[in-house]
Design a protein around this motif. Structure first.
Motif, PDB file in Angstrom:
ATOM      1  N   UNK A  23      19.820  10.457 -53.760  1.00 11.10           N
ATOM      2  CA  UNK A  23      21.123  10.005 -53.275  1.00 11.10           C
ATOM      3  C   UNK A  23      21.399   8.545 -53.610  1.00 11.10           C
ATOM      4  N   UNK A  24      20.389   7.835 -54.154  1.00  5.53           N
ATOM      5  CA  UNK A  24      20.577   6.430 -54.543  1.00  5.53           C
ATOM      6  C   UNK A  24      21.425   6.342 -55.806  1.00  5.53           C
ATOM      7  N   UNK A  25      21.917   5.126 -56.073  1.00  2.00           N
ATOM      8  CA  UNK A  25      22.734   4.972 -57.276  1.00  2.00           C
ATOM      9  C   UNK A  25      21.877   4.465 -58.429  1.00  2.00           C
ATOM     10  N   UNK A  65      29.282  11.568 -51.565  1.00  2.00           N
ATOM     11  CA  UNK A  65      28.744  11.649 -52.925  1.00  2.00           C
ATOM     12  C   UNK A  65      28.853  13.049 -53.525  1.00  2.00           C
ATOM     13  N   UNK A  66      29.104  14.049 -52.671  1.00  2.00           N
ATOM     14  CA  UNK A  66      29.127  15.427 -53.185  1.00  2.00           C
ATOM     15  C   UNK A  66      30.001  16.305 -52.302  1.00  2.00           C
ATOM     16  N   UNK A  85      27.513   3.233 -62.469  1.00  2.00           N
ATOM     17  CA  UNK A  85      26.327   3.598 -61.705  1.00  2.00           C
ATOM     18  C   UNK A  85      26.693   4.639 -60.661  1.00  2.00           C
ATOM     19  N   UNK A 136      23.384   3.373 -50.148  1.00  2.47           N
ATOM     20  CA  UNK A 136      23.443   4.835 -50.143  1.00  2.47           C
ATOM     21  C   UNK A 136      22.604   5.324 -48.976  1.00  2.47           C
ATOM     22  N   UNK A 158      25.546   7.979 -58.014  1.00  2.00           N
ATOM     23  CA  UNK A 158      24.407   8.535 -57.284  1.00  2.00           C
ATOM     24  C   UNK A 158      24.036   9.863 -57.962  1.00  2.00           C
ATOM     25  N   UNK A 209      14.130   4.127 -48.569  1.00  4.76           N
ATOM     26  CA  UNK A 209      14.789   5.185 -47.799  1.00  4.76           C
ATOM     27  C   UNK A 209      14.177   5.311 -46.402  1.00  4.76           C
ATOM     28  N   UNK A 252      23.827  12.932 -56.627  1.00  3.10           N
ATOM     29  CA  UNK A 252      24.794  13.995 -56.329  1.00  3.10           C
ATOM     30  C   UNK A 252      26.109  13.835 -57.114  1.00  3.10           C
ATOM     31  N   UNK A 253      26.586  12.596 -57.277  1.00  2.00           N
ATOM     32  CA  UNK A 253      27.832  12.381 -58.034  1.00  2.00           C
ATOM     33  C   UNK A 253      27.641  12.769 -59.501  1.00  2.00           C
ATOM     34  N   UNK A 307      22.679   8.849 -45.709  1.00  3.13           N
ATOM     35  CA  UNK A 307      23.252  10.150 -45.370  1.00  3.13           C
ATOM     36  C   UNK A 307      23.929  10.065 -44.004  1.00  3.13           C
ATOM     37  N   UNK A 317      16.833  13.670 -47.393  1.00  5.19           N
ATOM     38  CA  UNK A 317      18.185  13.613 -47.973  1.00  5.19           C
ATOM     39  C   UNK A 317      18.931  14.942 -48.020  1.00  5.19           C
ATOM     40  N   UNK A 364      22.955  17.334 -43.694  1.00  7.27           N
ATOM     41  CA  UNK A 364      23.343  15.946 -43.978  1.00  7.27           C
ATOM     42  C   UNK A 364      24.140  15.844 -45.275  1.00  7.27           C
TER      43      UNK A 364
END
Lengths: 409, 117
Positions: free
Chosen positions: A45-47, B111-112, A57, B49, A59, A169, A61-62, B51, A144, B61
């Protein structure tokens, strides 16, 4: 039995781009054992993804979402929760899913199974076998995706990038991170992650240290750490007990090539992945490979690029249109640890090589020589380091027996 | 203050100090590094970033990010706020999850996609 032009095995970054590219002029099926696409990206989930492909930049998921959105409009058949258990040389694939056994006949196969993490067994830590020991990726998934914090006082073994990212994290989620212990004398992760994941959060990094024993019966209650000498052997008298309830292993990744081996595809012992040429074709015609199954890349952008090449090549192959010009070997010369691809097709005009060096060299020059020792290309780098994969691109014209990559200080 | 430059693999270790009006910067190899060190000294910025909890989603999440960088000093305050947020599925990537986090003028976005169960 299902008939397709191209079957892509694995729906992570490599498989997604391979399927998208191949679908431009082929009938494609994409198979993945997980219940959603993206491979490891949805849990990253980090960029820091997509700097080259998207010039920004994103993440994880993106980054995934972009490809998932693109796939929606394409004629690719996607089968999730589908595990490929066998592929034979005739490209007949057997997979199992909730629907039962699936048989597929493909014209070409793209192997995009990615990599997996090394475990405690592979680094031989003695001690009992309590709960609370996770690979960095497993902990990442728990936090995550599943929303579960696996522990409160964490020791991280290994300074690989996922370990560094998990140190941050855990800290952000309220856990205490005692430290990151790295057996080598220099960090294994990218400098950016050392700064933004450890230094930003005052998490100590202990170089030339390792975990020599794990304590606890039901749950881990501590580890013994020790300094190591130049041969990476623990030094007697330097042992220290560190109380913790969680041990995270970030000790490297291995390309996942069980299927490739079963098919009989030759594997490079240096990279752990199939030998490939610059079309990303393995040494068995009609089988292509891309992404981390070939070698563990630093950047997802490069995984995506190799996926595009493999997808395009596989679809050309299925149509009988892929060039079959002769292969020129690319050898590892002075101070070069690995080179991918290991072969170049003779009719190629524009060559891109990925390489890792054996040691850090400042003000370095990378040379490509032909079999007569002539330098056909050279490029400078202010510094090359083993932890940073180098990418070189050069034009090829003429007839060569072989190429050798070398680096000098 | 010692700063490891992250702008290239050289990873220069830059020593930077402000003495009154005089800025003392040592150990950098290029102008990009010098500028980075000054930025890190005066106003370090980071993307956050994390959740947030999801109700009725396919996952419990949702990964979120700040649209742009926010001051490094506000990271923990922002995480604290976001740890108390619960969103309702379905969610689409780019949805604004929290407006103007810590008065930075920066929104926190999804993000999603998370489908409803």
């Amino acid at each position: 039995m299902l008939k397709v032009d191209v079957a892509v095995i694995g729906g992570g970054a490599a498989g997604l781009s391979a399927a998208i590219k191949a679908s431009e002029n082929s009938k494609v099926i994409l198979l993945d054992r997980n219940d959603e696409l993206g491979g490891v990206l949805p849990q990253c989930i980090h960029d820091g993804f997509g700097n080259f492909v998207f010039k920004k930049m994103l993440t994880g998921p993106e980054y995934t979402q972009f490809f998932i959105d693109k796939l929606k409009d394409l004629p690719v058949s996607i089968k999730l929760e589908t595990t490929v258990i066998e592929i034979n040389k005739d490209k007949r694939i057997i997979a199992i899913s909730k629907e039962g056994v699936l048989e597929i006949q493909a014209g070409a196969v793209v192997l995009a199974m990615g990599c997996r993490e090394r475990t405690r067994n592979q680094i031989l830590i003695p001690g009992s076998r309590p709960a609370g020991i996770y690979t960095a990726g497993a902990a990442q998934r728990l936090i995550n995706i599943d929303g579960v914090l696996p522990g409160r006082r964490v020791v991280i073994l290994g300074s690989g990038d996922i370990g560094l990212i998990m140190a941050r994290r855990f800290k952000l989620e309220g856990a205490e991170v005692v430290g990151v212990y790295e057996i080598q004398s220099s960090p294994n992760g990218l400098p950016r992650n050392i700064v933004q994941c450890l230094e930003d959060y005052n998490i100590p990094l202990y170089l030339s240290h390792t975990v020599v024993e794990i304590h606890g019966l039901d749950r881990i209650n501590g580890v013994t750490v020790a300094r190591v000498d130049e041969n990476l052997k623990p030094i007697k008298g330097t042992e220290e007990f560190i109380p913790c309830d969680t041990l995270i292993l970030a000790v490297g990744l291995i390309p996942e090539n069980e299927l490739s081996r079963d098919i009989g595809i030759p594997i490079d012992t240096v990279t752990g992945g199939p030998f490939v040429d610059n079309y990303m074709e393995t040494m068995i015609p009609s089988f292509f490979a891309c992404g981390n199954v070939v070698q563990v890349y630093d950047l997802v952008d490069d995984v995506t690029l190799t996926g595009e090449i493999a997808g395009r090549s596989a679809s050309l192959y299925a149509k009988g249109m892929l060039s079959s010009s002769r292969r020129i070997p690319v050898f590892r010369g002075k101070d070069i640890d690995r080179v991918v691809p290991q072969f170049i097709r003779g009719d190629s005009k524009d060559i891109r090589l990925y390489l890792r060096v054996k040691r850090s060299i400042k003000n370095s020059e990378i040379y490509i020589r032909d079999s007569n020792e002539n330098i056909i290309y050279k490029t400078r780098r202010r510094i090359v380091k083993p932890v940073v994969m180098e990418k070189i691109q050069f034009p090829l014209d003429g007839f060569y027996e072989s190429l050798t990559v070398e680096v000098y200080g | 203050m010692r700063i490891t430059c992250i702008k290239c693999p050289l990873s220069c270790s830059i020593e930077i100090e402000r003495r009154g009006d005089v800025l003392d910067v040592k150990g950098y190899e290029c102008e990009i590094g010098r500028r980075y060190a000054i930025e890190e000294l005066d106003n370090p910025m980071r993307i956050l970033t994390t959740t947030v909890a999801v109700r009725n989603g396919i996952h419990p999440v949702l990964p979120v990010r700040t649209e742009r960088e926010i001051p490094k000093s506000l990271l923990f305050d922002a995480v604290e706020i976001l740890s108390n947020i619960v969103v309702e599925a379905p969610i689409y990537h780019g949805d604004i999850i929290y407006k103007n986090i810590c008065n930075t003028g920066v929104n926190v976005i999804a993000s999603r996609d998370i489908k409803k169960i």
